[in-house]
Design an enzyme around this catalytic site. Structure first.
Site, PDB file in Angstrom:
ATOM      1  N   HIS A   1       0.851  -1.189   0.000  1.00  0.00           N
ATOM      2  CA  HIS A   1       0.000   0.000   0.000  1.00  0.00           C
ATOM      3  C   HIS A   1       0.889   1.242   0.000  1.00  0.00           C
ATOM      4  CE1 HIS A   1      -3.877  -1.978   1.757  1.00  0.00           C
ATOM      5  NE2 HIS A   1      -3.235  -2.804   0.929  1.00  0.00           N
TER       6      HIS A   1
ATOM      7  N   CYS B   1      -6.138   2.357   5.530  1.00  0.00           N
ATOM      8  CA  CYS B   1      -6.823   1.119   5.889  1.00  0.00           C
ATOM      9  C   CYS B   1      -6.308   0.632   7.243  1.00  0.00           C
ATOM     10  CB  CYS B   1      -6.580   0.059   4.806  1.00  0.00           C
ATOM     11  SG  CYS B   1      -4.914  -0.650   4.849  1.00  0.00           S
TER      12      CYS B   1
ATOM     13  N   CYS C   1      -2.496  -0.188   7.253  1.00  0.00           N
ATOM     14  CA  CYS C   1      -1.661   1.007   7.182  1.00  0.00           C
ATOM     15  C   CYS C   1      -1.756   1.820   8.466  1.00  0.00           C
ATOM     16  CB  CYS C   1      -2.058   1.853   5.977  1.00  0.00           C
ATOM     17  SG  CYS C   1      -1.681   1.041   4.405  1.00  0.00           S
TER      18      CYS C   1
ATOM     19  N   GLU D   1       0.904   3.917   1.804  1.00  0.00           N
ATOM     20  CA  GLU D   1       1.383   4.344   3.119  1.00  0.00           C
ATOM     21  C   GLU D   1       2.529   3.465   3.613  1.00  0.00           C
ATOM     22  OE1 GLU D   1      -3.121   5.203   2.987  1.00  0.00           O
ATOM     23  OE2 GLU D   1      -1.754   3.636   2.277  1.00  0.00           O
TER      24      GLU D   1
END
Length: 156
Positions: free
Chosen positions: A53, A83, A86, A55
C-alpha cells in the site's frame, strides 16, 4: 513554505500517477519539518504484494531516508483514509499526524471495502471469520524472557 494542502495534492498526484502505471488509486507523502522525505503510490498488483500500500511503501522509504524505525515528528499525507493495516503501521512508526483527502466510505464506493477488517478487529479472536488457534507451546515464553534479558536492545 508548503501548506498541508500542497502535501495532500502531492499525495493525490502520486495516486493518479500510480494508476497510469498500473497501480491502485492511493498515494502517500511523508513530510518532516516542512520537507517531503518520502512518497509512494500503491503497488499491490504491480509487485504481487498485498502489503504494498502507498502508506506502507512511504513509511519504508522514510525510514530508509532517516535511517531510523522511528518517524516521530513526521506527518503522513494520504489520498485516502488509511486502511487498518496502514493505520497499524503508522502507529508503529511513531508518525504523529495523518492528513487525508478521501475517507473509507469514498474508498468503498470505488470498490475498496475495509469494513470487514474494522469489524473483525473489534471481535475476540474466537468470534472472527479467520480461524484463530492459540496454542501456547511449552517453552514459548523463552522468546520474551530472552528479549527482556538482552542488554543494549533498541525498543520500538
Amino acid at each position: 513554505m508548503k501548506t498541508e494542502e500542497d502535501f495532500l495534492r502531492r499525495a493525490i498526484e502520486t495516486a493518479i500517477k500510480g494508476i497510469s502505471e498500473g497501480g491502485g488509486p492511493f498515494g502517500a507523502v511523508i513530510a518532516k519539518d516542512g520537507q517531503i522525505i518520502s512518497e509512494a503510490g500503491n503497488r499491490v498488483v504491480l509487485s504481487h504484494d498485498p502489503t504494498a500500500h502507498a502508506e506502507i511503501l512511504a513509511i519504508r522509504g522514510a525510514c530508509e531516508t532517516l535511517q531510523s524505525h522511528n518517524l516521530s515528528g513526521c506527518v503522513i499525507y494520504a489520498s485516502c483514509e488509511p486502511c487498518p493495516m496502514c493505520l497499524g503501521a503508522i502507529y508503529w512508526s511513531g508518525i504523529t499526524r495523518i492528513v487525508y483527502a478521501l475517507d473509507r466510505f469514498d474508498a468503498e464506493n470505488a470498490g475498496f471495502n475495509d469494513n470487514l477488517i474494522y469489524k473483525e478487529m473489534q471481535l475476540s479472536p474466537s468470534d472472527r471469520k479467520l480461524k484463530f488457534i492459540h496454542l501456547p507451546v511449552a517453552g514459548s515464553n523463552k522468546v520474551f524472557r530472552a528479549w527482556k534479558e538482552t542488554e543494549n536492545k533498541i525498543g520500538y
